[in-house]
Design a protein around this motif. Structure first.
Motif, PDB file in Angstrom:
ATOM      1  N   ALA A 478       2.648  -4.376  -0.696  1.00 40.84           N
ATOM      2  CA  ALA A 478       3.490  -4.460  -1.903  1.00 40.84           C
ATOM      3  C   ALA A 478       2.871  -4.132  -3.222  1.00 40.84           C
ATOM      4  O   ALA A 478       3.409  -3.646  -4.079  1.00 40.84           O
ATOM      5  N   PRO A 479       1.527  -4.660  -3.505  1.00 37.91           N
ATOM      6  CA  PRO A 479       0.794  -4.371  -4.583  1.00 37.91           C
ATOM      7  C   PRO A 479       0.581  -2.994  -4.840  1.00 37.91           C
ATOM      8  O   PRO A 479       0.715  -2.492  -5.944  1.00 37.91           O
ATOM      9  N   ALA A 480       0.302  -2.312  -3.673  1.00 34.38           N
ATOM     10  CA  ALA A 480       0.058  -0.719  -3.926  1.00 34.38           C
ATOM     11  C   ALA A 480       1.265  -0.102  -4.302  1.00 34.38           C
ATOM     12  O   ALA A 480       1.275   1.001  -4.923  1.00 34.38           O
ATOM     13  N   ILE A 481       2.536  -0.549  -3.914  1.00 32.89           N
ATOM     14  CA  ILE A 481       3.926   0.125  -4.365  1.00 32.89           C
ATOM     15  C   ILE A 481       3.995  -0.300  -5.886  1.00 32.89           C
ATOM     16  O   ILE A 481       4.570   0.670  -6.599  1.00 32.89           O
ATOM     17  N   LEU A 482       3.694  -1.521  -6.239  1.00 32.60           N
ATOM     18  CA  LEU A 482       3.985  -1.872  -7.411  1.00 32.60           C
ATOM     19  C   LEU A 482       3.146  -1.205  -8.324  1.00 32.60           C
ATOM     20  O   LEU A 482       3.541  -0.951  -9.618  1.00 32.60           O
ATOM     21  N   SER A 483       1.786  -1.358  -8.191  1.00 32.37           N
ATOM     22  CA  SER A 483       0.925  -0.628  -9.055  1.00 32.37           C
ATOM     23  C   SER A 483       0.076   0.556  -8.358  1.00 32.37           C
ATOM     24  O   SER A 483      -1.155   0.386  -7.813  1.00 32.37           O
ATOM     25  N   PRO A 484       0.869   1.800  -8.189  1.00 29.17           N
ATOM     26  CA  PRO A 484      -0.024   2.631  -7.196  1.00 29.17           C
ATOM     27  C   PRO A 484      -1.277   3.279  -8.155  1.00 29.17           C
ATOM     28  O   PRO A 484      -2.210   3.651  -7.217  1.00 29.17           O
ATOM     29  N   ASN A 485      -1.315   3.373  -9.130  1.00 24.81           N
ATOM     30  CA  ASN A 485      -2.484   3.671 -10.043  1.00 24.81           C
ATOM     31  C   ASN A 485      -3.546   2.906  -9.799  1.00 24.81           C
ATOM     32  O   ASN A 485      -4.923   3.352  -9.613  1.00 24.81           O
ATOM     33  N   LEU A 486      -3.498   1.614  -9.394  1.00 28.02           N
ATOM     34  CA  LEU A 486      -4.795   0.735  -8.907  1.00 28.02           C
ATOM     35  C   LEU A 486      -5.119   0.822  -7.562  1.00 28.02           C
ATOM     36  O   LEU A 486      -6.303   0.464  -7.216  1.00 28.02           O
ATOM     37  N   PHE A 487      -4.399   1.695  -6.786  1.00 26.60           N
ATOM     38  CA  PHE A 487      -4.863   1.873  -5.511  1.00 26.60           C
ATOM     39  C   PHE A 487      -5.041   3.547  -5.161  1.00 26.60           C
ATOM     40  O   PHE A 487      -4.982   3.986  -4.096  1.00 26.60           O
ATOM     41  N   GLN A 488      -5.117   4.129  -6.309  1.00 25.62           N
ATOM     42  CA  GLN A 488      -5.671   5.577  -6.231  1.00 25.62           C
ATOM     43  C   GLN A 488      -4.301   6.485  -5.639  1.00 25.62           C
ATOM     44  O   GLN A 488      -4.798   7.294  -5.097  1.00 25.62           O
ATOM     45  N   LEU A 489      -3.222   5.860  -5.841  1.00 24.99           N
ATOM     46  CA  LEU A 489      -2.025   6.575  -5.092  1.00 24.99           C
ATOM     47  C   LEU A 489      -1.498   7.427  -6.155  1.00 24.99           C
ATOM     48  O   LEU A 489      -0.868   8.585  -5.929  1.00 24.99           O
ATOM     49  N   THR A 490      -1.603   7.195  -7.645  1.00 27.72           N
ATOM     50  CA  THR A 490      -1.237   7.937  -8.637  1.00 27.72           C
ATOM     51  C   THR A 490      -2.360   7.734  -9.782  1.00 27.72           C
ATOM     52  O   THR A 490      -3.086   7.034  -9.756  1.00 27.72           O
ATOM     53  N   PRO A 491      -2.553   8.947 -10.399  1.00 28.71           N
ATOM     54  CA  PRO A 491      -3.466   9.109 -11.269  1.00 28.71           C
ATOM     55  C   PRO A 491      -3.484   8.304 -12.489  1.00 28.71           C
ATOM     56  O   PRO A 491      -4.366   7.456 -13.092  1.00 28.71           O
ATOM     57  N   HIS A 492      -2.324   7.876 -12.939  1.00 29.72           N
ATOM     58  CA  HIS A 492      -1.957   7.195 -14.111  1.00 29.72           C
ATOM     59  C   HIS A 492      -0.942   5.996 -13.854  1.00 29.72           C
ATOM     60  O   HIS A 492       0.040   6.100 -12.650  1.00 29.72           O
ATOM     61  N   HIS A 493      -0.777   5.222 -14.554  1.00 26.09           N
ATOM     62  CA  HIS A 493       0.310   4.131 -14.745  1.00 26.09           C
ATOM     63  C   HIS A 493       1.697   4.929 -14.813  1.00 26.09           C
ATOM     64  O   HIS A 493       1.904   5.553 -15.725  1.00 26.09           O
ATOM     65  N   PRO A 494       2.651   4.484 -13.950  1.00 29.07           N
ATOM     66  CA  PRO A 494       3.900   5.108 -13.851  1.00 29.07           C
ATOM     67  C   PRO A 494       4.736   5.019 -15.329  1.00 29.07           C
ATOM     68  O   PRO A 494       4.553   3.948 -15.775  1.00 29.07           O
ATOM     69  N   ASP A 495       5.742   5.651 -15.585  1.00 31.75           N
ATOM     70  CA  ASP A 495       6.324   5.453 -16.843  1.00 31.75           C
ATOM     71  C   ASP A 495       7.597   4.378 -16.516  1.00 31.75           C
ATOM     72  O   ASP A 495       7.560   3.904 -15.408  1.00 31.75           O
TER      73      ASP A 495
END
Length: 825
Positions: A478-495
């Motif tokens: 759940a946290p990885a889906i919510l903030s993927p940038n904190l888990f290296q799933l995306t390079p930046h915070h989503p729009d």
């Protein structure tokens, strides 16, 4: 990187700006945020973490305004000196943006030798001459992708200024070797009668004179050469000694006439966490390490790990080094089992209702340790399960808003619900079918949690599921889906729109995984309860239970036979042609590199067909390449069979280290790994390092150890023990207070004194014994650190290459040591 506020308006009619922020070590950019469009108060909300691979003077943050038609313009910067980082450690701070001009952007150091000589003329008259030798510079900034430095030397005084003398330009290097000497007449013989501004009657005038060294980058641009830094040295210090040789930090040029208000440019909110550990050799840590590792052997965790958790301000502080230490020694599963058992017992005692839902839900040491273990061991697992669909959500931007109040014009509520339902379904399926890929260490911990909870709460058949789901769903997926940038799933915070979609998905997945009886009651919002009706089918609960059974059972299927390529790292870099074709230029080209656990490839652009593929088993060594080879920084080499070498330039020093580390790690187990390599390239018929002429000559330098493939060896155990020592030392007053509390509980078993009530002490006698051992071990290490600093203080020379003149952190250190010495005397 939090947010910026009140940036100056754009001079055009729109007034808004498209801004991004960079993180720089001195002036080398190591990270860049996403661009926030049309805002004067951009919110970034991005985290960046790195090991710092070199020395630095400033940690700087620049705010840029993107310009489509010309170079992006700098709005302002925040520069924090290295020695000031502790002032702002781990707390949100607003910094005023400062103006940036070429004269203030300085880094690097210069090595000078000065010699003041008395010369006797033919007539017997004495005059003074100064010889200035510019030896070399190190760490000059790279300006617009290049650095062609030269130095000018000037002698100046109240009544004179000599003509500037100039070194040769050194091409394509930011570590130039000049070794040029310049001579200046300081005083003229008294018989010299020609009237000019060089006449100096009085030798005392020498004290008012200074030698000035300016560093410049020779530019081909019409704007002229760029200033790199200066040094001003008064000659009076040469009166005590006729010659002086030292390293100096370059300084910014003082313009003196700029009086801009500090609030002109707005401000930037940052939270900087900087740690610096001075680590001894392993034997120093044996006593403290033995106390810590015994924690996993005892049933009642009244020992060191529990104590550290009790005295730290935040449990997270204790959890990070503890988890890494136990992972390193392969003891993480018994350690977490022990502290989890203690927490289950405590919950069992405290709650007479024996509600199993109360366990592992708070921010206890157990919860934080399991969170940290999952972050370390489960990163690749997240990449292979969630990354493809998270990437799709970020790129496609399907409308998924289901709150009727927040619907945009033209959006259809039913269509949005269907879009969201499809996303939730796909992510739920991917997660519940990924059990076989769950890392072994996580499965062993989940098995231990399940057994411990089931033993304590025998009347609740679901507790064996909820104990595990509270971690894998609530604290991992759940946290990885919510903030993927904190888990290296995306390079930046989503729009904002994507972030809202991910929030709705995360809430639903969290509820699906919780297995609570009344699902709809979990939602405060009526629209979420309505949406959840789609998933009120038994098949979803059955899928969750099957998944939890698989990841928490001791007899799991061996998943090594299922080989899925895992994407480890990707990004643009510059590579040199490998010479696979007999003819053709060996030039440099920008390529998209991609590393999986199967192969290392590059292509023209992301998504293109690979131009070259190197199987992991063909990577024999990955090493840095010396700058002299191609006059380019941040280069490394990937050595393959038959001495074929791929030379690559990364974007900055942090990126270079990341690529070298992960390539070394993934190829560590290759049977034919090299033991020696050439640190420089083979050019013009010979190796630049050892001058050997045959291109198949074995390497001249031992290969570096790199990072082993096994996660437990990926960690420096001594460094983690040093971090734990630092925490114990920091919280020593609390340790002593806890010792008092143990004594009070053991002797007087009545109502607890208020000052001791903050500590959880299960066994006062055992805890007291352990506290005594910890305080002794910490005291011994503290003495070793103090002795090391005293010895270093005696040996260190101010003005050496390691501590150039102008090193403020060393000046502070000298002041502290002088105070300590004076006090001890």
């Amino acid at each position: 990187l939090g947010e910026a506020k009140n940036l100056p308006t754009y001079p055009g009619p729109n007034k808004m700006r498209d801004c991004y922020c960079t993180v720089n070590l001195d002036q080398e950019e190591v990270f860049r945020t996403k661009i926030v469009e049309k805002s004067l108060c951009p919110f970034y909300g991005e985290d960046f973490y790195c090991e710092i691979p070199r020395t630095f003077r400033h940690l700087s943050f620049y705010i840029f305004d993107r310009d489509v038609f010309r170079r992006d313009s700098i709005i302002g910067k925040v520069a924090i000196q290295k020695e000031d980082l502790q002032k702002y450690h781990n707390r949100d701070t607003w910094f005023q943006l400062q103006h940036v001009d070429a004269d203030s952007e300085v880094q690097g150091k210069v090595h000078l030798e000065l010699r003041l000589s008395e010369v006797i003329t033919d007539t017997g008259v004495v005059c003074h001459k100064l010889a200035t030798r510019v030896l070399e510079c190190q760490g000059l900034p790279i300006v617009n992708g290049q650095c062609d430095p030269y130095a000018t030397v000037t002698l100046a005084g109240p009544s004179r200024q000599s003509e500037a003398k100039k070194t040769k330009v050194k091409k394509k290097t930011n570590n130039p070797h000049f070794d040029e000497v310049f001579y200046f007449e300081v005083t003229r013989p008294s018989s010299y009668n020609k009237k000019s501004h060089f006449d100096i009657e009085d030798v005392d005038e020498v004290d008012k004179m200074e030698i000035r060294v300016d560093l410049w980058n020779a530019s081909n641009l019409k704007f002229g050469d760029e200033f790199l830094g200066e040094l001003r040295l008064p000659l009076k210090f040469l009166r005590q000694s006729s010659s002086y040789e030292a390293w100096y930090f370059l300084q910014p040029r003082d313009n003196g006439n700029k009086s801009l208000k500090p609030d002109d440019l707005g401000s930037l909110r940052l939270n900087v966490v900087y740690t610096e550990d001075h680590v001894f050799s392993s034997d120093y840590y044996s006593p403290l390490r033995d106390i810590l590792l015994k924690s996993a052997d005892v049933e009642v965790i009244s020992l060191s790990a529990h104590i550290l958790g009790e005295v730290c301000r935040e449990k997270q502080e204790a959890a990070i080094p503890l988890v890494r230490l136990f992972l390193h020694y392969g003891r993480i599963v018994p350690f977490i089992s022990a502290i989890a058992n203690a927490e289950v017992k405590r919950t069992h005692k405290l709650f007479t209702s024996r509600d199993p839902n109360t366990i592992f839900r708070g921010n206890s040491l157990t919860s934080k340790c399991i969170d940290e273990t999952m972050k370390l061991a489960g990163m690749h697992y997240l990449q292979v399960t969630l990354k493809p669909i998270i990437d799709e959500i970020c790129q496609v931007h399907k409308p998924c808003e289901i709150d009727p109040v927040k619907l945009k014009d033209g959006e259809n509520l039913e269509n949005n619900r269907e879009n969201l339902r499809q996303y939730v379904d796909r992510i739920f399926t991917v997660i519940t079918k990924s059990g076989v890929s769950c890392p072994t260490v996580m499965c062993d911990i989940f098995f231990s949690l399940r057994e411990s909870a089931a033993k304590r709460f025998q009347g609740d058949l679901d507790v064996r599921y909820t104990a595990v789901s509270s971690f894998i769903f609530l604290r991992f997926f759940a946290p990885a889906i919510l903030s993927p940038n904190l888990f290296q799933l995306t390079p930046h915070h989503p729009d904002p729109q994507t972030s809202r979609t991910l929030t709705l998905i995360s809430k639903t997945i969290q509820t699906l995984g919780s297995l609570s009886k009344s699902k709809s009651a979990n939602f405060k919002e009526s629209y979420m309860a309505t949406f959840y009706d789609y998933f009120n089918e038994q098949k979803y609960a059955d899928a969750v239970k099957n998944f939890l059974d698989l990841i928490s059972s001791s007899g799991r299927r061996d998943h090594k036979s299922i080989e899925q390529p895992i994407l480890l790292k990707e990004g643009f870099m510059i590579k040199r042609a490998q010479g696979r074709k007999r003819f053709g230029m060996k030039n440099f080209k920008k390529r998209w590199f991609r590393l999986t656990n199967h192969e290392f490839t590059y292509q023209k652009s992301k998504g293109d067909h690979p131009l070259c593929s190197i199987p992991i088993e063909n990577i024999l060594a990955v090493e840095r390449l010396e700058e002299e080879s191609f006059k380019m920084k941040n280069m490394f080499q990937v050595i393959q069979p038959e001495r074929r070498v791929l030379y690559i330039q990364a974007n900055n020093c942090v990126e270079a280290k990341d690529w070298i580390d992960i390539l070394t790690k993934v190829s560590q187990c290759n049977k034919k790994r090299l033991t020696v390599y050439h640190p420089s390239a083979y050019l013009n018929g010979h190796w630049l390092c050892c001058k050997a002429t045959a291109d198949n000559t074995p390497g001249c330098t031992p290969c570096t150890g790199g990072l082993p493939a096994n996660i437990q060896l990926d960690i420096d155990g001594d460094r983690e023990t040093e971090r734990i020592y630092s925490l114990f030392n920091l919280y020593m007053p609390k340790l002593e207070k806890m010792q008092e509390a143990c004594g009070s509980k053991s002797v007087y078993d009545g109502p607890e004194e208020e000052e001791y009530s903050t500590f959880i002490i299960d066994d006062p006698k055992e805890t007291y014994k352990t506290l005594r051992l910890i305080i002794e071990g910490v005291g011994t290490l503290e003495q070793e650190h103090a002795q090391y600093k005293r010895d270093k203080f005696k040996k260190t020379k101010y003005g050496s290459q390691e501590h150039p003149i102008g090193d403020k952190s060393f000046q502070t250190y000298i002041r502290q040591q002088s105070e300590i010495s004076a006090h001890s005397i």
